[in-house]
Design a protein around this motif. Structure first.
Motif, PDB file in Angstrom:
ATOM      1  N   GLN A  55      29.350  -1.109   4.309  1.00  0.00           N
ATOM      2  CA  GLN A  55      30.788  -0.871   4.387  1.00  0.00           C
ATOM      3  C   GLN A  55      31.439  -2.068   5.094  1.00  0.00           C
ATOM      4  N   ASP A  56      32.688  -2.361   4.740  1.00  0.00           N
ATOM      5  CA  ASP A  56      33.433  -3.485   5.315  1.00  0.00           C
ATOM      6  C   ASP A  56      33.956  -3.072   6.699  1.00  0.00           C
ATOM      7  N   ALA A  57      33.218  -3.444   7.750  1.00  0.00           N
ATOM      8  CA  ALA A  57      33.555  -2.997   9.113  1.00  0.00           C
ATOM      9  C   ALA A  57      34.936  -3.485   9.535  1.00  0.00           C
ATOM     10  N   ALA A  58      35.292  -4.729   9.157  1.00  0.00           N
ATOM     11  CA  ALA A  58      36.602  -5.276   9.547  1.00  0.00           C
ATOM     12  C   ALA A  58      37.725  -4.483   8.899  1.00  0.00           C
ATOM     13  N   ALA A  59      37.548  -4.111   7.630  1.00  0.00           N
ATOM     14  CA  ALA A  59      38.571  -3.316   6.939  1.00  0.00           C
ATOM     15  C   ALA A  59      38.702  -1.931   7.569  1.00  0.00           C
ATOM     16  N   TRP A  60      37.578  -1.345   7.999  1.00  0.00           N
ATOM     17  CA  TRP A  60      37.638  -0.028   8.660  1.00  0.00           C
ATOM     18  C   TRP A  60      38.277  -0.138  10.038  1.00  0.00           C
ATOM     19  N   THR A  61      38.087  -1.274  10.703  1.00  0.00           N
ATOM     20  CA  THR A  61      38.742  -1.474  12.003  1.00  0.00           C
ATOM     21  C   THR A  61      40.258  -1.534  11.813  1.00  0.00           C
ATOM     22  N   ARG A  62      40.705  -2.187  10.734  1.00  0.00           N
ATOM     23  CA  ARG A  62      42.143  -2.208  10.425  1.00  0.00           C
ATOM     24  C   ARG A  62      42.641  -0.795  10.079  1.00  0.00           C
ATOM     25  N   PHE A  63      41.839  -0.061   9.321  1.00  0.00           N
ATOM     26  CA  PHE A  63      42.185   1.330   8.976  1.00  0.00           C
ATOM     27  C   PHE A  63      42.346   2.155  10.254  1.00  0.00           C
ATOM     28  N   HIS A  64      41.404   1.977  11.181  1.00  0.00           N
ATOM     29  CA  HIS A  64      41.424   2.723  12.449  1.00  0.00           C
ATOM     30  C   HIS A  64      42.672   2.358  13.263  1.00  0.00           C
ATOM     31  N   ALA A  65      43.006   1.065  13.266  1.00  0.00           N
ATOM     32  CA  ALA A  65      44.191   0.623  14.014  1.00  0.00           C
ATOM     33  C   ALA A  65      45.463   1.216  13.404  1.00  0.00           C
ATOM     34  N   ALA A  85      20.822   4.424   4.973  1.00  0.00           N
ATOM     35  CA  ALA A  85      19.872   3.584   4.231  1.00  0.00           C
ATOM     36  C   ALA A  85      20.254   2.114   4.303  1.00  0.00           C
ATOM     37  N   ALA A  86      21.036   1.725   5.321  1.00  0.00           N
ATOM     38  CA  ALA A  86      21.632   0.379   5.306  1.00  0.00           C
ATOM     39  C   ALA A  86      21.234  -0.482   6.501  1.00  0.00           C
ATOM     40  N   PHE A  87      20.095  -0.174   7.161  1.00  0.00           N
ATOM     41  CA  PHE A  87      19.691  -1.061   8.254  1.00  0.00           C
ATOM     42  C   PHE A  87      19.392  -2.449   7.682  1.00  0.00           C
ATOM     43  N   GLY A  88      19.907  -3.472   8.339  1.00  0.00           N
ATOM     44  CA  GLY A  88      19.733  -4.841   7.840  1.00  0.00           C
ATOM     45  C   GLY A  88      20.872  -5.277   6.934  1.00  0.00           C
ATOM     46  N   ASN A  89      21.658  -4.311   6.409  1.00  0.00           N
ATOM     47  CA  ASN A  89      22.805  -4.636   5.552  1.00  0.00           C
ATOM     48  C   ASN A  89      24.124  -4.386   6.285  1.00  0.00           C
ATOM     49  N   GLN A  90      24.206  -3.239   6.964  1.00  0.00           N
ATOM     50  CA  GLN A  90      25.414  -2.904   7.737  1.00  0.00           C
ATOM     51  C   GLN A  90      25.267  -3.597   9.093  1.00  0.00           C
ATOM     52  N   LEU A  91      25.861  -4.795   9.204  1.00  0.00           N
ATOM     53  CA  LEU A  91      25.602  -5.637  10.381  1.00  0.00           C
ATOM     54  C   LEU A  91      26.602  -5.399  11.509  1.00  0.00           C
ATOM     55  N   ASP A  92      27.648  -4.626  11.227  1.00  0.00           N
ATOM     56  CA  ASP A  92      28.640  -4.284  12.254  1.00  0.00           C
ATOM     57  C   ASP A  92      28.909  -2.787  12.159  1.00  0.00           C
ATOM     58  N   PRO A  93      28.865  -2.075  13.294  1.00  0.00           N
ATOM     59  CA  PRO A  93      29.031  -0.608  13.230  1.00  0.00           C
ATOM     60  C   PRO A  93      30.470  -0.134  13.056  1.00  0.00           C
ATOM     61  N   GLY A  94      31.435  -1.078  12.989  1.00  0.00           N
ATOM     62  CA  GLY A  94      32.822  -0.673  12.744  1.00  0.00           C
ATOM     63  C   GLY A  94      33.495  -0.125  13.995  1.00  0.00           C
ATOM     64  N   PRO A  95      34.675   0.509  13.830  1.00  0.00           N
ATOM     65  CA  PRO A  95      35.498   0.870  14.989  1.00  0.00           C
ATOM     66  C   PRO A  95      34.924   1.989  15.858  1.00  0.00           C
ATOM     67  N   THR A  96      34.107   2.874  15.288  1.00  0.00           N
ATOM     68  CA  THR A  96      33.580   3.993  16.088  1.00  0.00           C
ATOM     69  C   THR A  96      32.060   3.888  16.215  1.00  0.00           C
ATOM     70  N   CYS A  97      31.354   4.030  15.119  1.00  0.00           N
ATOM     71  CA  CYS A  97      29.895   3.887  15.163  1.00  0.00           C
ATOM     72  C   CYS A  97      29.333   3.843  13.751  1.00  0.00           C
ATOM     73  N   ALA A  98      28.086   3.437  13.645  1.00  0.00           N
ATOM     74  CA  ALA A  98      27.323   3.551  12.399  1.00  0.00           C
ATOM     75  C   ALA A  98      26.025   4.277  12.735  1.00  0.00           C
ATOM     76  N   VAL A  99      25.563   5.114  11.793  1.00  0.00           N
ATOM     77  CA  VAL A  99      24.350   5.903  12.022  1.00  0.00           C
ATOM     78  C   VAL A  99      23.308   5.506  10.982  1.00  0.00           C
ATOM     79  N   PHE A 100      22.131   5.105  11.463  1.00  0.00           N
ATOM     80  CA  PHE A 100      21.041   4.639  10.592  1.00  0.00           C
ATOM     81  C   PHE A 100      19.902   5.656  10.623  1.00  0.00           C
ATOM     82  N   SER A 101      19.242   5.825   9.490  1.00  0.00           N
ATOM     83  CA  SER A 101      18.077   6.708   9.414  1.00  0.00           C
ATOM     84  C   SER A 101      16.797   5.893   9.494  1.00  0.00           C
TER      85      SER A 101
END
Ligand SMILES: *Cc1c(COP(=O)(O)O)cnc(C)c1O
Length: 382
Positions: A149-159, A171-187
């Motif tokens: 997911q585009d963390a920067a775009a979600w940060t703008r959405f949150h703002a 399923a995105a460890f290694g791909n989702q490199l920024d957890p965004g404005p709140t958090c990201a959860v990896f399995s």
């Protein structure tokens, strides 16, 4: 009794550390005799995960909190938001059932939204549109099949909206490199790219949020003594979602191998893509994902439902496993049929045409060629 038919080419083959790789970590457990409750291996695993989110030039710190699995991680991240009961939480139509399960377990109400047709993601645009129609209190965008997911775009959405954003990056460890404005959860489930057998990790830039998720994972017991109550008082209603030292041992050994295994996954997918493309040409469509993405599954789009069903049948006849990953759509599962859902034409279209085909590191060139050839036959027998 008939034994179940085991496919000749399996869909998934988990890659977990060998006994040799695990032994040094297991010895440390024997020596310390510390088996759960935030032990030294869990702490080391969390520190290494948090460090992996440190980007060059990024000023924010990252915090990692281990949990028993990603489903519990999403539920606790939602509980940490302290929303009123039955608050509306936006989830995509195309995801694993756990996304919706976690919302319901947290006492909240999922609302199902569409995904975009290119990356198959619930995007900030889709969420913004939904937030203008419904009194949403949070959003759970999913990193579909590992697509970041585009963390920067979600940060703008949150703002812009004030809404918290919990990225289901299971399923995105290694791909989702920024957890965004709140958090990201990896399995860390056995079938995900970085595996501990079972487990999950909540990653956030927010130290206080991380501390609340950690407290919730340990029944809600306050071990900080920072809130004017005796240490050991229960100040939140949590659950037991702690990761054991044994799971941390597997996670640490998986992290040791990660530079190697992640590159093997990239290379394997690249070869697979070339083989399938040369056999099937432009008749197949792919989810748009970064070219260096690390995959755990492979899902392709046929040109219509009839062709998908035919490819599925042909592959099965040859002993090649398939799976309709993330299908049916969330609101089409019997348990979730009463959920409110917005129009989801893209997700519905993907649902009619998508087929998960084998992908794992034991796929050799012959297997790849056979899978590609079988799909190609299904495409031509109109
Ligand atoms: C695998 C997966 C989960 C569940 O993860 P667990 O660790 O097994 O609880 C949740 N969401 C998505 C999108 C997944 O792919």
């Amino acid at each position: 009794m008939q034994s179940p038919v085991v496919p000749r080419i399996p869909l998934l083959v988990p890659e977990l550390p060998t006994l040799e790789a695990l032994t040094p970590y297991l010895r440390r457990i024997d020596q310390r005799r510390w088996y759960s409750n935030f032990g030294p291996l869990v702490s080391e695993f969390e520190a290494r995960i948090a460090a992996s989110f440190r980007q060059p030039g990024q000023l924010q710190s990252s915090y990692a909190v281990t949990v028993g699995n990603a489903t519990a991680g999403i539920e606790l991240a939602l509980r940490a938001l302290n929303l009123p009961r039955d608050s509306l939480v936006l989830v995509p139509a195309l995801t694993f059932v756990a996304t919706a399960t976690a919302v319901l377990s947290a006492g909240l109400t999922p609302v199902v939204a569409d995904v975009d047709s290119e990356q198959w993601l619930l995007t900030p645009e889709i969420a913004l549109d939904a937030s203008e129609r419904l009194p949403l209190r949070a959003v759970i965008p999913v990193a579909t099949f590992g697509c970041a997911q585009d963390a920067a775009a979600w940060t703008r959405f949150h703002a812009a909206t004030g809404l918290p954003v919990i990225i289901d990056a299971a399923a995105a460890f290694g791909n989702q490199l920024d957890p965004g404005p709140t958090c990201a959860v990896f399995s860390l489930h056995a079938t995900k790219p970085l595996a501990a057998g079972e487990g999950g990790v909540v990653v956030t830039h927010d130290a206080a949020f991380a501390a609340t998720v950690r407290q919730l994972s340990n029944f809600g017991i306050d071990l900080s003594g920072a809130h004017g109550v005796p240490v050991g008082s229960t100040t939140l209603v949590g659950t037991n979602a702690k990761m054991s030292e044994y799971h941390a041992a597997v996670g640490l050994a998986s992290l040791d191998a990660w530079p190697h295994t992640s590159q093997l996954r990239r290379d394997c997918f690249e070869r697979y893509f070339v083989v399938i493309e040369s056999a099937c040409g432009s008749q197949l469509q792919w989810q748009a994902m970064h070219c260096s993405a690390i995959r755990s599954v492979c899902c392709v789009l046929l040109s219509c439902q009839m062709q998908r069903d035919r490819a599925e049948t042909e592959l099965k006849l040859r002993g090649i496993a398939t799976r309709r990953w993330y299908l049916p759509l969330i609101h089409e599962h019997p348990a979730f049929q009463r959920l409110q859902h917005l129009p989801a034409p893209c997700a519905q279209d993907i649902g009619r045409r998508a087929l998960g085909i084998p992908f794992h590191l034991s796929l050799d060139q012959d297997a790849m060629t056979e899978i590609a050839g079988t799909i190609a036959v299904a495409l031509t027998t109109a």
